[in-house]
Write a protein that holds these residues in place. Sequence first.
Motif, PDB file in Angstrom:
ATOM      1  N   ALA A  55      31.636  42.581  38.320  1.00 32.03           N
ATOM      2  CA  ALA A  55      32.670  41.625  37.911  1.00 32.03           C
ATOM      3  C   ALA A  55      33.434  41.055  39.102  1.00 32.03           C
ATOM      4  N   ILE A  56      33.747  41.897  40.095  1.00 31.03           N
ATOM      5  CA  ILE A  56      34.646  41.415  41.148  1.00 31.03           C
ATOM      6  C   ILE A  56      33.959  40.473  42.129  1.00 31.03           C
ATOM      7  N   GLN A  57      32.640  40.258  41.985  1.00 28.41           N
ATOM      8  CA  GLN A  57      32.005  39.258  42.840  1.00 28.41           C
ATOM      9  C   GLN A  57      32.482  37.845  42.519  1.00 28.41           C
ATOM     10  N   TRP A  58      33.184  37.691  41.392  1.00 35.28           N
ATOM     11  CA  TRP A  58      33.668  36.363  41.014  1.00 35.28           C
ATOM     12  C   TRP A  58      35.045  36.062  41.579  1.00 35.28           C
ATOM     13  N   VAL A  59      35.632  37.000  42.333  1.00 41.21           N
ATOM     14  CA  VAL A  59      36.895  36.705  43.016  1.00 41.21           C
ATOM     15  C   VAL A  59      36.569  36.229  44.429  1.00 41.21           C
ATOM     16  N   ASN A  60      37.446  35.416  44.987  1.00 43.40           N
ATOM     17  CA  ASN A  60      37.181  34.839  46.300  1.00 43.40           C
ATOM     18  C   ASN A  60      37.456  35.812  47.437  1.00 43.40           C
ATOM     19  N   VAL A  61      38.512  36.585  47.321  1.00 45.80           N
ATOM     20  CA  VAL A  61      38.811  37.639  48.292  1.00 45.80           C
ATOM     21  C   VAL A  61      39.187  38.883  47.498  1.00 45.80           C
ATOM     22  N   PRO A  62      38.830  40.070  47.987  1.00 51.92           N
ATOM     23  CA  PRO A  62      39.028  41.279  47.181  1.00 51.92           C
ATOM     24  C   PRO A  62      40.448  41.818  47.175  1.00 51.92           C
ATOM     25  N   ASP A  63      41.272  41.398  48.121  1.00 55.14           N
ATOM     26  CA  ASP A  63      42.591  42.018  48.275  1.00 55.14           C
ATOM     27  C   ASP A  63      43.463  41.965  47.027  1.00 55.14           C
ATOM     28  N   PRO A  64      43.598  40.812  46.365  1.00 51.89           N
ATOM     29  CA  PRO A  64      44.472  40.782  45.172  1.00 51.89           C
ATOM     30  C   PRO A  64      43.994  41.690  44.050  1.00 51.89           C
ATOM     31  N   VAL A  65      42.677  41.731  43.805  1.00 52.27           N
ATOM     32  CA  VAL A  65      42.188  42.551  42.697  1.00 52.27           C
ATOM     33  C   VAL A  65      42.332  44.034  43.016  1.00 52.27           C
ATOM     34  N   PHE A  66      42.083  44.441  44.260  1.00 52.48           N
ATOM     35  CA  PHE A  66      42.254  45.850  44.612  1.00 52.48           C
ATOM     36  C   PHE A  66      43.728  46.251  44.542  1.00 52.48           C
ATOM     37  N   ALA A  67      44.617  45.339  44.928  1.00 51.67           N
ATOM     38  CA  ALA A  67      46.051  45.629  44.820  1.00 51.67           C
ATOM     39  C   ALA A  67      46.448  45.830  43.360  1.00 51.67           C
ATOM     40  N   GLU A  68      45.896  44.998  42.471  1.00 46.92           N
ATOM     41  CA  GLU A  68      46.182  45.146  41.051  1.00 46.92           C
ATOM     42  C   GLU A  68      45.580  46.433  40.491  1.00 46.92           C
ATOM     43  N   PHE A  69      44.375  46.758  40.894  1.00 48.88           N
ATOM     44  CA  PHE A  69      43.751  47.998  40.434  1.00 48.88           C
ATOM     45  C   PHE A  69      44.609  49.203  40.831  1.00 48.88           C
ATOM     46  N   ARG A  70      45.056  49.215  42.062  1.00 47.35           N
ATOM     47  CA  ARG A  70      45.856  50.356  42.527  1.00 47.35           C
ATOM     48  C   ARG A  70      47.204  50.411  41.797  1.00 47.35           C
ATOM     49  N   ARG A  71      47.766  49.247  41.517  1.00 44.82           N
ATOM     50  CA  ARG A  71      49.060  49.215  40.829  1.00 44.82           C
ATOM     51  C   ARG A  71      48.991  49.851  39.447  1.00 44.82           C
ATOM     52  N   VAL A  72      47.918  49.556  38.684  1.00 46.83           N
ATOM     53  CA  VAL A  72      47.868  50.040  37.304  1.00 46.83           C
ATOM     54  C   VAL A  72      47.284  51.450  37.196  1.00 46.83           C
ATOM     55  N   LEU A  73      46.665  51.950  38.272  1.00 40.24           N
ATOM     56  CA  LEU A  73      46.144  53.318  38.243  1.00 40.24           C
ATOM     57  C   LEU A  73      47.269  54.334  38.369  1.00 40.24           C
ATOM     58  N   LYS A  74      47.115  55.432  37.654  1.00 39.24           N
ATOM     59  CA  LYS A  74      48.044  56.544  37.824  1.00 39.24           C
ATOM     60  C   LYS A  74      47.736  57.279  39.133  1.00 39.24           C
ATOM     61  N   PRO A  75      48.698  58.050  39.645  1.00 34.93           N
ATOM     62  CA  PRO A  75      48.405  58.857  40.835  1.00 34.93           C
ATOM     63  C   PRO A  75      47.147  59.702  40.629  1.00 34.93           C
ATOM     64  N   ASP A  76      46.288  59.710  41.641  1.00 35.40           N
ATOM     65  CA  ASP A  76      44.995  60.415  41.608  1.00 35.40           C
ATOM     66  C   ASP A  76      44.013  59.805  40.624  1.00 35.40           C
ATOM     67  N   GLY A  77      44.269  58.572  40.170  1.00 31.92           N
ATOM     68  CA  GLY A  77      43.322  57.878  39.309  1.00 31.92           C
ATOM     69  C   GLY A  77      42.116  57.396  40.102  1.00 31.92           C
ATOM     70  N   LEU A  78      41.015  57.171  39.394  1.00 29.17           N
ATOM     71  CA  LEU A  78      39.749  56.810  40.031  1.00 29.17           C
ATOM     72  C   LEU A  78      39.399  55.349  39.769  1.00 29.17           C
ATOM     73  N   LEU A  79      38.971  54.665  40.830  1.00 27.69           N
ATOM     74  CA  LEU A  79      38.370  53.341  40.722  1.00 27.69           C
ATOM     75  C   LEU A  79      36.882  53.464  41.011  1.00 27.69           C
ATOM     76  N   MET A  80      36.053  52.983  40.100  1.00 25.65           N
ATOM     77  CA  MET A  80      34.604  52.955  40.311  1.00 25.65           C
ATOM     78  C   MET A  80      34.112  51.554  39.975  1.00 25.65           C
ATOM     79  N   PHE A  81      33.390  50.948  40.922  1.00 26.94           N
ATOM     80  CA  PHE A  81      32.968  49.569  40.699  1.00 26.94           C
ATOM     81  C   PHE A  81      31.607  49.296  41.322  1.00 26.94           C
ATOM     82  N   SER A  82      30.997  48.213  40.859  1.00 24.08           N
ATOM     83  CA  SER A  82      29.798  47.657  41.481  1.00 24.08           C
ATOM     84  C   SER A  82      30.012  46.169  41.631  1.00 24.08           C
ATOM     85  N   THR A  83      29.350  45.595  42.614  1.00 22.97           N
ATOM     86  CA  THR A  83      29.449  44.163  42.847  1.00 22.97           C
ATOM     87  C   THR A  83      28.192  43.719  43.577  1.00 22.97           C
TER      88      THR A  83
END
Length: 301
Positions: free
Chosen positions: A131-159
């Motif tokens: 999914a994230i290959q459709w964003v132009n730069v990864p910084d905003p989406v990763f910032a949003e992912f980290r914001r909504v994750l709880k402490p010690d939450g996991l992000l797993m992705f493919s692109t």
Amino acid sequence: MSEPFYTDKAQVRAAFERAATRYDSAAVLQREVSDRMAERLDYIKLAPPVILDAGSGTGYGAAALKKRYPDARIVELDLAHSMLRASREKHKDGAGLLSRLFQKSPWQVCADVERLPLADASVDMIWSNLAIQWVNVPDPVFAEFRRVLKPDGLLMFSTLGPDTLFELRQAFAGIDGATHVNQFIDMHDLGDALLSAGFATPVMDMEKIVLTYDDARGVMEDLKAIGAHNVTAGRRKGLFGKHAWQTVVDHYEARRRDGKLPATYEVVYGHAWRGSPKPKGNTLPDGRQVIDFVKPGDKPR
């Protein structure tokens, strides 16, 4: 002014809105990558109560996550409303009355992954398949992912990486000054962006998956069926001439092997942890904090 290879977000949404009804028939790569990404969860001890499927499409990944984590609340989020509607219809058709009554049906949110309408620290795991290959730069989406994750939450992705569809890109080379194939972000830049966003211990790896086709038109039709045809800002706006198209076909035909034309996808996998906030000041072994007081005239330690 945007760079010519930048994706047009409105065109991305429109493409996926149109593709929803035929998406599943052509989404071979998406299902394969989802399955391979799910295998990686076998090595991670996790029981997340709330999982966000960011870029959920027609619900294939969400269904697999529900099977793996039956007690979890799954939140399907996609830019295209028609994709969410297709997922909801499949859930209604595939689940019996008792299942619909007693299982937690996925929540659905139609939104942009770069602007998540979710509270801070509200999900335990984020899953994002191709999914994230459709964003132009990864910084905003990763910032949003980290914001909504709880402490010690996991992000797993493919692109997708920059070598994706290189055969098609080279077949179009020199035809005109327009872009004809989407371009994608390098794996190392994604890893750097994860660190810049504050994620801990990111792990990145890559593999190439080659699909084969009878002809070049079959490649283009599949891309259109899954909403992945050219949506760059520098794409050609007018019709493509018959002579120009034949030149592209001739270039692509030079790559035919064993009667088939290859279409290579560079698939990038990544996972990282939200991390726990570090307490300020000195701490004792039991977690209590020690606050240093500085007397007037003393230098802070």
